[in-house]
Motif scaffolding. Structure first.
Motif: not given
Length: 186
Positions: A8-18
């Motif tokens: 979930p933390n990695t997903l949050i980082v990637l979604l934040t970049v997008v």
């Protein structure tokens, strides 16, 4: 347990970049080329110093990321990962925009094809239009197809030539413009 938090933390980082790319394109078009032009103008003029007033935008976004990371590490769970995503986006922006496109550090590579060439060319086209209005390609990590941007740039330049010819004709005929049909808004 690691997988339960890492994913979930990695997903949050990637979604934040997008999300940051979407927000940056919006902010570039409507804030930086709008009411925030006072800071951003320095980026569209020849650079006199290593820093430009436009760099204050990076300072503001970095401050927001720092606050989010601090709040997140103090217990507001997802905020540190949102701040980390903002920081990752800022690093990508620095590498691609400041380094590759604007040569603000000793990185002299000019891409000849592929994704990096598309970004490089799109941003050069963005700077081909002087002033804050009628800009093209406001994203930093996403660029529309170069052929489309070049076509839009040609259309814009043709429109400017038509406006200049109309102005010359009006000046030569002594028309003060009061009875003239206004040019179409673009």
């Amino acid at each position: 347990m690691l997988l339960n938090t890492l994913l979930p933390n990695t997903l949050i980082v990637l979604l934040t970049v997008v999300g940051m790319e979407l927000f940056a394109a919006f902010a570039h078009r409507y804030i930086m080329h709008g009411f925030g032009w006072g800071w951003h103008r320095s980026h569209h003029e020849p650079r006199q110093h290593w820093f430009e007033l436009n760099d204050l935008y990076a300072v503001v976004f970095a401050a927001i990321a720092i606050v989010l990371i601090a709040l997140g590490t103090a217990g507001a769970w997802p905020l540190q990962w949102v701040g980390a995503g903002m920081t990752a986006y800022g690093a990508l922006y620095f590498i691609v925009h400041d380094g590759l496109v604007h040569k603000r550090w000793p990185f002299r590579y000019i891409p000849r094809r592929g994704y990096l060439n598309r970004l490089y060319t799109a941003h050069r086209i963005h700077h081909a239009i002087k002033g804050r209005e009628h800009g093209l390609s406001f994203g930093f990590l996403y660029a529309p197809p170069v052929a489309r941007l070049k076509s839009e740039l040609r259309d814009h330049q043709a429109s400017l030539r038509e406006d200049a010819a109309r102005d010359r004709h009006a000046a030569a005929s002594g028309d003060d413009g009061e009875n003239a049909t206004p040019p179409p808004r673009r």
